[in-house]
Design a protein around this motif. Structure first.
Motif, PDB file in Angstrom:
ATOM      1  N   GLY A  46      -7.313   1.845  -7.558  1.00 52.87           N
ATOM      2  CA  GLY A  46      -8.317   2.903  -7.701  1.00 52.87           C
ATOM      3  C   GLY A  46      -9.523   2.689  -6.819  1.00 52.87           C
ATOM      4  N   GLN A  47     -10.016   1.444  -6.750  1.00 48.31           N
ATOM      5  CA  GLN A  47     -11.168   1.144  -5.899  1.00 48.31           C
ATOM      6  C   GLN A  47     -10.818   1.330  -4.426  1.00 48.31           C
ATOM      7  N   ALA A  48      -9.596   0.943  -4.042  1.00 46.11           N
ATOM      8  CA  ALA A  48      -9.177   1.122  -2.649  1.00 46.11           C
ATOM      9  C   ALA A  48      -9.094   2.602  -2.294  1.00 46.11           C
ATOM     10  N   ALA A  49      -8.541   3.411  -3.221  1.00 44.04           N
ATOM     11  CA  ALA A  49      -8.437   4.850  -2.980  1.00 44.04           C
ATOM     12  C   ALA A  49      -9.820   5.488  -2.887  1.00 44.04           C
ATOM     13  N   PHE A  50     -10.751   5.064  -3.735  1.00 47.77           N
ATOM     14  CA  PHE A  50     -12.104   5.598  -3.701  1.00 47.77           C
ATOM     15  C   PHE A  50     -12.802   5.245  -2.386  1.00 47.77           C
ATOM     16  N   PHE A  51     -12.632   4.011  -1.937  1.00 48.21           N
ATOM     17  CA  PHE A  51     -13.249   3.565  -0.686  1.00 48.21           C
ATOM     18  C   PHE A  51     -12.792   4.438   0.482  1.00 48.21           C
ATOM     19  N   LEU A  52     -11.481   4.710   0.554  1.00 50.98           N
ATOM     20  CA  LEU A  52     -10.970   5.524   1.659  1.00 50.98           C
ATOM     21  C   LEU A  52     -11.375   6.989   1.515  1.00 50.98           C
ATOM     22  N   ALA A  53     -11.332   7.504   0.288  1.00 49.11           N
ATOM     23  CA  ALA A  53     -11.677   8.911   0.072  1.00 49.11           C
ATOM     24  C   ALA A  53     -13.118   9.189   0.446  1.00 49.11           C
ATOM     25  N   ALA A  54     -13.999   8.225   0.191  1.00 53.03           N
ATOM     26  CA  ALA A  54     -15.411   8.400   0.534  1.00 53.03           C
ATOM     27  C   ALA A  54     -15.627   8.472   2.036  1.00 53.03           C
ATOM     28  N   ARG A  55     -14.618   8.068   2.811  1.00 51.66           N
ATOM     29  CA  ARG A  55     -14.708   8.095   4.268  1.00 51.66           C
ATOM     30  C   ARG A  55     -13.745   9.111   4.885  1.00 51.66           C
ATOM     31  N   GLY A  56     -13.307  10.028   4.041  1.00 53.73           N
ATOM     32  CA  GLY A  56     -12.456  11.097   4.547  1.00 53.73           C
ATOM     33  C   GLY A  56     -11.034  10.683   4.834  1.00 53.73           C
ATOM     34  N   ARG A  57     -10.592   9.553   4.271  1.00 52.88           N
ATOM     35  CA  ARG A  57      -9.231   9.068   4.482  1.00 52.88           C
ATOM     36  C   ARG A  57      -8.475   9.080   3.161  1.00 52.88           C
ATOM     37  N   SER A  58      -7.169   9.153   3.264  1.00 53.10           N
ATOM     38  CA  SER A  58      -6.322   9.141   2.078  1.00 53.10           C
ATOM     39  C   SER A  58      -5.579   7.819   1.977  1.00 53.10           C
ATOM     40  N   VAL A  59      -5.466   7.316   0.763  1.00 55.50           N
ATOM     41  CA  VAL A  59      -4.725   6.080   0.553  1.00 55.50           C
ATOM     42  C   VAL A  59      -3.224   6.307   0.682  1.00 55.50           C
ATOM     43  N   THR A  60      -2.813   7.560   0.672  1.00 59.26           N
ATOM     44  CA  THR A  60      -1.381   7.876   0.683  1.00 59.26           C
ATOM     45  C   THR A  60      -0.687   7.322   1.923  1.00 59.26           C
ATOM     46  N   GLU A  61      -1.333   7.432   3.107  1.00 63.18           N
ATOM     47  CA  GLU A  61      -0.684   6.981   4.338  1.00 63.18           C
ATOM     48  C   GLU A  61      -0.443   5.477   4.348  1.00 63.18           C
TER      49      GLU A  61
ATOM     50  N   PRO B  55      23.650 -21.961   7.301  1.00 67.75           N
ATOM     51  CA  PRO B  55      22.483 -21.383   7.976  1.00 67.75           C
ATOM     52  C   PRO B  55      21.442 -20.930   6.955  1.00 67.75           C
ATOM     53  N   ARG B  56      20.196 -20.904   7.392  1.00 68.00           N
ATOM     54  CA  ARG B  56      19.115 -20.408   6.547  1.00 68.00           C
ATOM     55  C   ARG B  56      18.468 -19.206   7.213  1.00 68.00           C
ATOM     56  N   ALA B  57      18.381 -18.104   6.490  1.00 65.79           N
ATOM     57  CA  ALA B  57      17.685 -16.918   6.977  1.00 65.79           C
ATOM     58  C   ALA B  57      16.215 -17.031   6.581  1.00 65.79           C
ATOM     59  N   VAL B  58      15.339 -17.001   7.574  1.00 61.52           N
ATOM     60  CA  VAL B  58      13.896 -17.052   7.333  1.00 61.52           C
ATOM     61  C   VAL B  58      13.325 -15.664   7.602  1.00 61.52           C
ATOM     62  N   LEU B  59      12.900 -14.984   6.541  1.00 63.94           N
ATOM     63  CA  LEU B  59      12.340 -13.648   6.675  1.00 63.94           C
ATOM     64  C   LEU B  59      10.837 -13.764   6.882  1.00 63.94           C
ATOM     65  N   VAL B  60      10.369 -13.355   8.047  1.00 65.59           N
ATOM     66  CA  VAL B  60       8.953 -13.448   8.398  1.00 65.59           C
ATOM     67  C   VAL B  60       8.335 -12.060   8.265  1.00 65.59           C
ATOM     68  N   HIS B  61       7.210 -11.992   7.599  1.00 74.42           N
ATOM     69  CA  HIS B  61       6.518 -10.716   7.414  1.00 74.42           C
ATOM     70  C   HIS B  61       5.019 -10.973   7.403  1.00 74.42           C
ATOM     71  N   ARG B  62       4.251  -9.929   7.331  1.00 74.06           N
ATOM     72  CA  ARG B  62       2.796 -10.052   7.217  1.00 74.06           C
ATOM     73  C   ARG B  62       2.297  -9.096   6.137  1.00 74.06           C
ATOM     74  N   ARG B  63       1.120  -9.395   5.626  1.00 72.13           N
ATOM     75  CA  ARG B  63       0.553  -8.509   4.615  1.00 72.13           C
ATOM     76  C   ARG B  63       0.300  -7.130   5.197  1.00 72.13           C
ATOM     77  N   THR B  64       0.600  -6.116   4.409  1.00 72.66           N
ATOM     78  CA  THR B  64       0.407  -4.744   4.868  1.00 72.66           C
ATOM     79  C   THR B  64      -1.066  -4.361   4.755  1.00 72.66           C
ATOM     80  N   GLU B  65      -1.399  -3.226   5.375  1.00 71.61           N
ATOM     81  CA  GLU B  65      -2.774  -2.703   5.265  1.00 71.61           C
ATOM     82  C   GLU B  65      -3.138  -2.450   3.803  1.00 71.61           C
ATOM     83  N   TYR B  66      -2.162  -1.958   3.018  1.00 68.30           N
ATOM     84  CA  TYR B  66      -2.413  -1.672   1.609  1.00 68.30           C
ATOM     85  C   TYR B  66      -2.710  -2.969   0.848  1.00 68.30           C
ATOM     86  N   GLU B  67      -1.974  -4.018   1.132  1.00 75.16           N
ATOM     87  CA  GLU B  67      -2.226  -5.303   0.479  1.00 75.16           C
ATOM     88  C   GLU B  67      -3.585  -5.862   0.876  1.00 75.16           C
TER      89      GLU B  67
END
Length: 325
Positions: A27-42, A5-17
């Motif tokens: 750094g640019q992604a964190a700056f973009f979110l911070a400028a809009r009152g959002r945190s990259v941490t989530e 058997p072959r296991a096929v793992l299907v996924h999608r790119r995350t919001e962070y990616e």
């Protein structure tokens, strides 16, 4: 020699990616979110949970099995094999995205972010895969493969589309869609389905299903959904319509259909705006716009292209999703 058997793992790119692909660096992604009152941490935390679930899913595959990974964007170009066991790691919608490309392969839905997803189709945790993977191959024991109905759209030029939730037919620019609508295979209410008491002098009644006469319509499009889709877009249409019919169950060989915002005019009608397709009945749309499209499960990039005069039939598909319960 039988292939492992072959296991096929299907996924999608995350919001962070997605953020990194757009902005180039963390750094640019964190700056973009911070400028809009959002945190990259989530989004970093959700990315971490997704990566952890994928790693644990890969580690659970038996050593003697074959294995591979495929990202959602690559599904149209990926060749599934009969021996595959498909492990979807992500959200419920990802199961719908992959279902149209399968032909009976068992599917295991793994919830990568418990508490954030409804878990209708991704019911399991990655830690359960050491037990679930052999069960999907053996197809015996306590685990069972639940078969879910799918909807099929077939154009008169043989274009074909499958979907697990729903198929939408409409104008790609969200303008008015014009077409003729027919419910094909609807029983003729004027026919006598019985034989008792029939006079021998009368000719036999033709009991074969007959199509209703077509109705010209102008609307925002037509939605045809399964029982699985009855928890999403179709349910929204059903609620807005005032719940006029019973939505089908996920495994029932039936579909619900809704015309969105039908417009009455001297040339167009509104007498048929919802219904259920069962017993082999199909919804037939004959295009009277320059261009309409039919796409499934919200994936507009994978659509049937329909031009003036073409017709498309929508009904229950022979293919069913086989989901490990």
């Amino acid at each position: 020699m039988t292939l492992a058997p072959r296991a096929v793992l299907v996924h999608r790119r995350t919001e962070y990616e997605e953020l990194l692909a757009h902005h180039g660096t963390p750094g640019q992604a964190a700056f973009f979110l911070a400028a809009r009152g959002r945190s990259v941490t989530e989004v970093e935390e959700r990315h971490r949970r997704q990566a952890d679930a994928l790693a644990r899913a890969a580690a659970a595959v038996p050593l003697e099995w074959r294995r591979t990974r495929v990202e959602r964007a690559d599904l149209p170009r990926f060749l599934f094999e009969p021996e595959d066991v498909v492990v979807v790691v992500g959200q419920d919608g990802l199961v719908a995205n992959v279902a149209k490309y399968l032909d009976g392969q068992p599917v295991i839905g793994v919830d990568a972010d418990p508490g954030r997803n409804p878990g209708v189709l991704v019911r399991h945790r990655a830690d359960a895969l050491p037990t679930l993977l052999p069960a999907a191959v053996a197809r015996t024991g306590a685990r069972h493969l639940e078969e879910r109905t799918m909807v099929e759209a077939v154009a008169d030029d043989t274009q074909r589309l499958l979907a697990l939730n729903e198929v939408y037919v409409g104008q790609p620019g969200h303008q008015t869609a014009r077409y003729r609508l027919t419910v094909d295979g609807a029983p003729d209410s004027a026919s006598d389905s019985g034989t008792a008491g029939r006079s021998s002098s009368r000719p036999p009644v033709d009991d074969r299903p007959r199509a209703d006469p077509p109705e010209p319509q102008a609307s925002s499009g037509v939605l045809v959904g399964t029982g699985t889709g009855a928890t999403g877009w179709c349910r929204s249409a059903w609620l807005e319509r005032g719940a006029p019919l019973a939505l089908p169950e996920a495994a029932a060989p039936a579909l619900a259909w809704f015309v969105r915002e039908a417009w009455p005019s001297p040339a167009t009608g509104t007498s048929r705006v919802h219904g259920v397709l069962d017993g082999g009945r199909q919804l037939v749309l004959t295009v009277e716009s320059d261009r309409l499209v039919a796409f499934g499960d919200g994936i507009e990039t994978d659509a049937l292209e329909l031009t003036w005069g073409q017709s498309v039939r929508l009904g229950v598909a022979a293919t069913r999703l086989r989901l490990l319960g």
